[in-house]
Design a protein around this motif. Structure first.
Motif, PDB file in Angstrom:
ATOM      1  N   LYS A 174       0.835  -1.161   0.015  1.00 13.36           N
ATOM      2  CA  LYS A 174       0.018  -0.056  -0.010  1.00 13.36           C
ATOM      3  C   LYS A 174       1.042   1.290  -0.072  1.00 13.36           C
ATOM      4  O   LYS A 174       0.490   2.179  -0.681  1.00 13.36           O
ATOM      5  CB  LYS A 174      -0.977   0.241   1.214  1.00 13.36           C
ATOM      6  CG  LYS A 174      -2.141  -0.975   1.135  1.00 13.36           C
ATOM      7  CD  LYS A 174      -3.257  -0.486   0.301  1.00 13.36           C
ATOM      8  CE  LYS A 174      -4.431  -1.569   0.250  1.00 13.36           C
ATOM      9  NZ  LYS A 174      -4.392  -2.864  -0.035  1.00 13.36           N
ATOM     10  N   ALA A 175       1.872   1.080   0.752  1.00 12.69           N
ATOM     11  CA  ALA A 175       2.755   2.392   0.875  1.00 12.69           C
ATOM     12  C   ALA A 175       3.465   2.771  -0.599  1.00 12.69           C
ATOM     13  O   ALA A 175       3.503   3.848  -0.849  1.00 12.69           O
ATOM     14  CB  ALA A 175       3.845   2.256   1.810  1.00 12.69           C
ATOM     15  N   VAL A 176       3.820   1.697  -1.257  1.00 18.39           N
ATOM     16  CA  VAL A 176       4.581   1.955  -2.334  1.00 18.39           C
ATOM     17  C   VAL A 176       3.624   2.488  -3.755  1.00 18.39           C
ATOM     18  O   VAL A 176       3.999   3.308  -4.308  1.00 18.39           O
ATOM     19  CB  VAL A 176       5.468   0.580  -2.843  1.00 18.39           C
ATOM     20  CG1 VAL A 176       6.141   0.815  -4.298  1.00 18.39           C
ATOM     21  CG2 VAL A 176       6.525   0.248  -1.969  1.00 18.39           C
ATOM     22  N   LEU A 177       2.548   1.685  -3.634  1.00 18.32           N
ATOM     23  CA  LEU A 177       1.538   1.854  -4.500  1.00 18.32           C
ATOM     24  C   LEU A 177       1.135   3.584  -4.111  1.00 18.32           C
ATOM     25  O   LEU A 177       0.794   4.266  -5.128  1.00 18.32           O
ATOM     26  CB  LEU A 177       0.425   1.295  -4.287  1.00 18.32           C
ATOM     27  CG  LEU A 177      -0.744   1.399  -5.368  1.00 18.32           C
ATOM     28  CD1 LEU A 177      -0.175   1.002  -6.670  1.00 18.32           C
ATOM     29  CD2 LEU A 177      -1.778   0.210  -5.064  1.00 18.32           C
ATOM     30  N   ALA A 178       0.846   3.907  -3.050  1.00 22.04           N
ATOM     31  CA  ALA A 178       0.654   5.110  -2.676  1.00 22.04           C
ATOM     32  C   ALA A 178       1.545   6.202  -3.138  1.00 22.04           C
ATOM     33  O   ALA A 178       1.333   7.405  -3.621  1.00 22.04           O
ATOM     34  CB  ALA A 178       0.236   5.481  -1.132  1.00 22.04           C
ATOM     35  N   ALA A 179       2.897   5.705  -3.088  1.00 22.35           N
ATOM     36  CA  ALA A 179       3.826   6.828  -3.347  1.00 22.35           C
ATOM     37  C   ALA A 179       3.981   7.006  -5.176  1.00 22.35           C
ATOM     38  O   ALA A 179       3.839   8.165  -5.573  1.00 22.35           O
ATOM     39  CB  ALA A 179       5.357   6.201  -3.202  1.00 22.35           C
ATOM     40  N   ILE A 180       3.555   5.964  -5.777  1.00 19.63           N
ATOM     41  CA  ILE A 180       3.491   5.947  -6.930  1.00 19.63           C
ATOM     42  C   ILE A 180       2.224   6.844  -7.879  1.00 19.63           C
ATOM     43  O   ILE A 180       2.546   7.634  -8.568  1.00 19.63           O
ATOM     44  CB  ILE A 180       3.364   4.474  -7.812  1.00 19.63           C
ATOM     45  CG1 ILE A 180       4.764   3.861  -7.575  1.00 19.63           C
ATOM     46  CG2 ILE A 180       3.005   4.469  -9.421  1.00 19.63           C
ATOM     47  CD1 ILE A 180       4.800   2.507  -8.279  1.00 19.63           C
ATOM     48  N   ARG A 181       1.131   6.568  -7.020  1.00 16.61           N
ATOM     49  CA  ARG A 181       0.091   7.486  -7.308  1.00 16.61           C
ATOM     50  C   ARG A 181       0.132   8.963  -6.944  1.00 16.61           C
ATOM     51  O   ARG A 181      -0.433   9.655  -7.692  1.00 16.61           O
ATOM     52  CB  ARG A 181      -1.218   6.969  -6.644  1.00 16.61           C
ATOM     53  CG  ARG A 181      -1.667   5.518  -6.592  1.00 16.61           C
ATOM     54  CD  ARG A 181      -2.070   5.248  -8.378  1.00 16.61           C
ATOM     55  NE  ARG A 181      -2.457   4.047  -8.453  1.00 16.61           N
ATOM     56  CZ  ARG A 181      -2.131   3.205  -9.765  1.00 16.61           C
ATOM     57  NH1 ARG A 181      -1.099   3.828 -10.507  1.00 16.61           N
ATOM     58  NH2 ARG A 181      -2.509   1.901  -9.935  1.00 16.61           N
ATOM     59  N   MET A 182       1.080   9.126  -6.005  1.00 14.64           N
ATOM     60  CA  MET A 182       1.145  10.413  -5.724  1.00 14.64           C
ATOM     61  C   MET A 182       2.006  11.305  -6.760  1.00 14.64           C
ATOM     62  O   MET A 182       1.629  12.257  -7.085  1.00 14.64           O
ATOM     63  CB  MET A 182       1.861  10.765  -4.598  1.00 14.64           C
ATOM     64  CG  MET A 182       1.087  10.522  -3.250  1.00 14.64           C
ATOM     65  SD  MET A 182       2.115  10.620  -1.530  1.00 14.64           S
ATOM     66  CE  MET A 182       1.002  10.489  -0.451  1.00 14.64           C
ATOM     67  N   LYS A 183       3.202  10.629  -7.073  1.00 11.90           N
ATOM     68  CA  LYS A 183       3.833  11.291  -8.293  1.00 11.90           C
ATOM     69  C   LYS A 183       2.893  11.153  -9.772  1.00 11.90           C
ATOM     70  O   LYS A 183       2.887  12.048 -10.400  1.00 11.90           O
ATOM     71  CB  LYS A 183       4.815  10.235  -8.798  1.00 11.90           C
ATOM     72  CG  LYS A 183       5.909  10.175  -7.435  1.00 11.90           C
ATOM     73  CD  LYS A 183       6.626  11.471  -7.183  1.00 11.90           C
ATOM     74  CE  LYS A 183       7.478  12.145  -8.558  1.00 11.90           C
ATOM     75  NZ  LYS A 183       7.849  13.547  -7.861  1.00 11.90           N
TER      76      LYS A 183
END
Length: 907
Positions: free
Chosen positions: A716-725
């Motif tokens: 969830k953390a890595v996916l959130a980072a990608i979505r943020m970018k």
């Protein structure tokens, strides 16, 4: 009965043992103890300032006005020479001069070239005129010997031309200024400058230079009885020319605790079998006669310290567990602790001196004014030339002459510009003679107007010179007061220089303030002593026994009153000891042991009846939260202070260059931009079941996996980072269309997974659900490490191992980040695999091949492979970085035992 008594004894023993183990082996307890230490430090009176200290700051204002970073070495040298001119005792240079500089323009010599060319032209014309006249007058001889005489005459002219043009060539060479030679000569002239000699693994210097450093910069007068000092394995000194010209050198390494704050400082470090001093320590040792240093396990004794007129004495410096010295701060705010001068004032002082020189030169070269100028104008001009010659001589015996010349320049110029009763200033004399002329002769109105305008122009020149001179005198008076006999620290405090740390008082504290603080501790002979942790553990068992005895021998109500009273007495004694002697005993282990044993014992006594339960609410309700009281009533074994340990993924974001963006916006515009940005980013984190811990300006701190369990928290953390970018790109388009920001908003993200303590931290009236632990610190460090690799997202190996295999990511180095000793493999998540483009997939494949070759030490092959990556993504920063490393390692291989781990020395 005996079994019950045994259990009653074992429970407190177990509690104390558990807390002691946590205190020794976990960072959480250490961090809390550090906060308690900070609280005690805020209560304790500040250390008295025992010397005269001055900080020369190159801050944001100076860099903005000077339009240069870093400072040119000639500019830096000129500014530092002013310190010596006004009597500074020593100068600690907190800026690294580790690489040779590119030669620059010598503006003084450059400005002299037009006059020099005119002189050569005039001399050449004179020589040619002589030759022509000689020919015309027949001086070359008769018909028979004319050629012979001509040859002799030409030979003489050749000698004159050679001398003339040799001087010209020599002068044009001087237009190029060797900054390193220039600053070295200034340091020799000053004879009181201490430069940095830091340590950096992998930095390569010539063997001869390394030998020079060992022979001249290592401590010689040192006797080791027990060696507590940390070792270093690399060297990062100032260039040899600078090192040889300085009076001494020392390291400026900043020591950080687990929470990122500076509370201690190494004053000696070991490399090989040599010992090297801190920058403050070496300058102090020189001041007090370089006494013999005797080193023991927990202290250092300087034998025969000579401090001014005092009788020689022995100075004992207590050492912490790692051989460092605990800092006793002299002020809570850096800006209000010591004297400060902005470097731009030094630069402006020299600018005013140059303006004064230009004024004198103009008077002497102006056809109208030079006839009226007296000898004093020539004297000032000569003094300028003499002082400039001394600057580049490197002759320390000439410093008094230099100081006298500069003072005479100002004094004589003051008389010339302002005038005296006996002799008016030249502009007034010009007007007097002009008045006499106009009275005696008839002139046309046009001529009279022209003459009066010329007089007005001369007045303007003098008025400007007078204004500059007044400012110069003001500067010099200020400098005399602040610089004389001062220990000066010279360094950068600008936010862009990353030399901003944190101490127990200020979240953002200029690290430059550490050097005068250490020097002041040594001068005042007042130190803070940290006792060993085993003393705290022994006291914890004693306090636990006291809590048991009090509760066993008294009624519950009496026991609580006595327990509170005893606890207050214990804390008061701790604090009193610290204030009176500077001895600090780590208080958390004994205090927490006393509290928990007391609560466990009193809870057992009170839970026996409902009446006792009601008493608990009344007695503890004044200082414990309702939830904690319920836990005590229902099940004392569930009592936990400071939260609980959970496996989570920590998440840190920060906007690149946000301070630059914010400076260009009004407060309302900034708030509007932040609200929209933080809302969008936070929504993504919350959509992926993250928890927002806090906001710090433009930064978001959060975690995944608490308070509710989240098995796939890493994913969830890595996916959130990608979505943020991804969302960030859309935001930037919108921001640009609406003119909300002068430049794009680019977010750096750091992610790390591991066991952390999460829970309510604070007070019963005000709590925050937050996280603590070394793995949290790693995530914070990774956010900053993005700068060094040119990436936007960095995740640790632990996070990527725990995450599902749905991400396209690439490996980077194994590194040690600031404050964390264990190596970490870095990963750069790029996209979700199903969403990745062909070029992204190809980039990662080629990058992985290149990195494997790099880690197998095939430098040339790896370099070519990384170049292939750049064909796909020409601006790929990680590939560019590895190509630079390959070039470095091709020239000089790293040691064979190098483990491939890079130490990242900045955050």
């Amino acid at each position: 009965m005996k079994k019950k008594n045994l259990i009653s004894f074992l429970i407190p023993f177990f509690i104390v043992s558990l807390i002691s183990l946590l205190g020794v082996y976990t960072s959480t307890v250490k961090d809390i103890d550090n906060k308690l230490y900070d609280t005690a430090l805020n209560i304790k009176p500040l250390s008295k300032i025992s010397g005269k200290f001055l900080d020369i700051q190159v801050d944001d204002k100076a860099l903005e006005l000077l339009k240069m970073y870093p400072l040119k070495r000639s500019t830096l040298a000129d500014g530092m020479l002013i310190l010596k001119e006004f009597g500074a005792e020593s100068v600690l240079l907190d800026t690294q001069l580790v690489d040779p500089s590119t030669p620059g323009l010598n503006s003084t010599k450059f400005n002299e070239l037009p006059d020099l060319f005119d002189q050569v032209k005039n001399n050449s014309l004179s020589i040619s005129t002589q030759l022509i006249k000689a020919f015309a007058s027949g001086s070359l001889g008769g018909e028979d010997d004319s050629l012979e005489v001509a040859d002799e005459y030409i030979e003489e002219l050749e000698w004159e031309y050679d001398d003339l043009f040799d001087d010209l060539k020599e002068s044009t060479k001087q237009v190029a200024l060797d900054y390193d030679e220039y600053i070295s000569n200034i340091f020799k002239l000053m004879d009181n400058v201490y430069v940095t000699n830091d340590f950096e693994l992998g930095k390569s210097i010539p063997k001869e230079f390394e030998t020079y450093i060992e022979e001249t910069q290592a401590l010689k007068n040192i006797v080791i009885h027990s060696d507590p000092f940390e070792k270093r394995f690399g060297t990062n000194p100032a260039i040899q020319m600078v090192m040889e010209s300085a009076k001494g050198s020392g390291f400026v390494e900043t020591l950080l605790d687990g929470d990122g704050k500076t509370r201690r400082s190494h004053i000696i470090l070991k490399k090989g079998d040599k010992y090297y001093p801190h920058l403050s320590f070496i300058s102090y040792l020189d001041r007090v006669g370089n006494p013999e240093i005797n080193v023991y396990k927990n202290k250092m004794v300087l034998k025969g310290v000579k401090d001014g007129d005092k009788e020689p004495f022995d100075l004992t410096i207590p050492l912490a567990f790692d051989g460092s010295m605990v800092i006793d701060w002299a002020g809570k705010e850096y800006k209000n602790t010591f004297n400060h001068i902005n470097f731009y004032e030094l630069y402006h002082h020299d600018t005013l001196m140059l303006a004064l020189n230009n004024f004198i030169t103009k008077i002497l070269t102006d056809p109208t004014l030079s006839k009226l100028a007296g000898r004093d104008y020539n004297n000032v001009y000569t003094l300028f030339e003499l002082s400039e010659d001394i600057k580049t001589s490197g002759d320390k015996s000439s410093i008094d002459d230099y100081r006298d010349y500069r003072e005479q320049i100002v004094e004589i110029s003051s008389d010339l510009i302002k005038g005296t009763a006996e002799k008016p200033s030249l502009n007034k004399e010009y007007r007097r003679q002009l008045t006499l002329f106009l009275d005696q002769y008839d002139v046309t109105d046009d001529e009279k107007g022209s003459l009066l305008k010329n007089a007005d122009d001369i007045d303007n020149i003098y008025n400007t010179a007078k204004e500059n001179l007044d400012n110069l005198i003001d500067f010099r008076e200020k400098f005399k007061n602040k610089m004389k006999d001062s220990v000066v620290t010279f360094g950068y405090t600008a936010t862009s220089t990353f030399d901003i740390g944190s101490n127990p008082f200020e979240k953002e504290y200029s690290n430059m303030g550490i050097y005068p603080t250490i020097f002041n501790n040594l001068l005042s002979r007042k130190f803070i002593t940290l006792t060993p942790i085993w003393l705290s553990i022994i006291m914890a068992f004693i306090f636990a026994l006291l809590a048991t005895v009090i509760i066993k021998r008294n009624e519950a109500k009496t026991a609580i009153i006595l327990g509170l009273l005893l606890f207050l007495i214990i804390i008061s004694l701790y604090l009193g000891l610290f204030i009176a002697t500077g001895i600090y005993i780590q208080v958390l282990i004994p205090a927490l042991s006393f509290i928990l044993v007391f609560i466990q014992k009193i809870s057992g006594k009170l839970l026996s009846t409902s009446k006792d339960k009601a008493f608990i609410k009344n007695a503890f309700g004044q200082y414990l939260s309702e939830d904690v009281i319920k836990d005590i009533i229902n099940d004392p074994s569930k009592l936990k202070l400071g939260g609980e340990e959970k496996e989570i993924t920590a998440f840190f974001t920060d906007v690149k260059g946000f301070s630059t963006i914010s400076e260009k916006l009004t407060p309302d515009e900034l708030v509007s931009l932040l609200n929209e940005y933080l809302t969008a980013m936070s929504d993504i984190a919350l959509e992926h079941k993250g928890t927002i811990d806090k906001y710090e300006g433009d930064a978001i701190i959060g975690f995944f996996g608490a308070p509710a369990p989240l098995p796939d928290h890493a994913t969830k953390a890595v996916l959130a980072a990608i979505r943020m970018k991804q969302v960030e790109k859309k935001l930037n388009v919108s921001f640009k269309e609406r003119g909300m920001t002068p430049s794009p908003v680019n977010t750096r993200i750091g992610i790390n997974s591991g066991p952390c303590v999460v829970g309510n931290m604070g007070t019963p009236k005000k709590m925050d659900y937050t996280m603590m632990g070394s793995d949290v610190n790693i995530a914070a460090r990774l956010e900053g490490v993005n700068k060094q690799y040119g990436t936007w997202i960095l995740a640790s190996e632990r996070t990527m191992d725990k995450a599902e295999d749905i991400f396209l990511s690439r490996r980077l180095d194994r590194v040690r980040v600031v404050g964390i000793n264990k190596p970490i493999r870095l990963y750069n998540p790029i996209a979700v695999k199903t969403e990745a483009t062909e070029s992204e997939i190809t980039l990662v494949e080629k990058f992985e091949i290149a990195l494997t070759s790099f880690e197998e030490r095939n430098w040339k092959e790896a370099k070519n492979l990384f170049k292939d990556v750049l064909k796909i993504a020409p601006e790929d920063k990680p590939s560019i970085r590895y190509i630079q490393l390959c070039d470095k390692f091709i020239i000089k291989e790293p040691e064979q035992d190098w483990d491939g781990v890079f130490n990242l020395t900045s955050k």
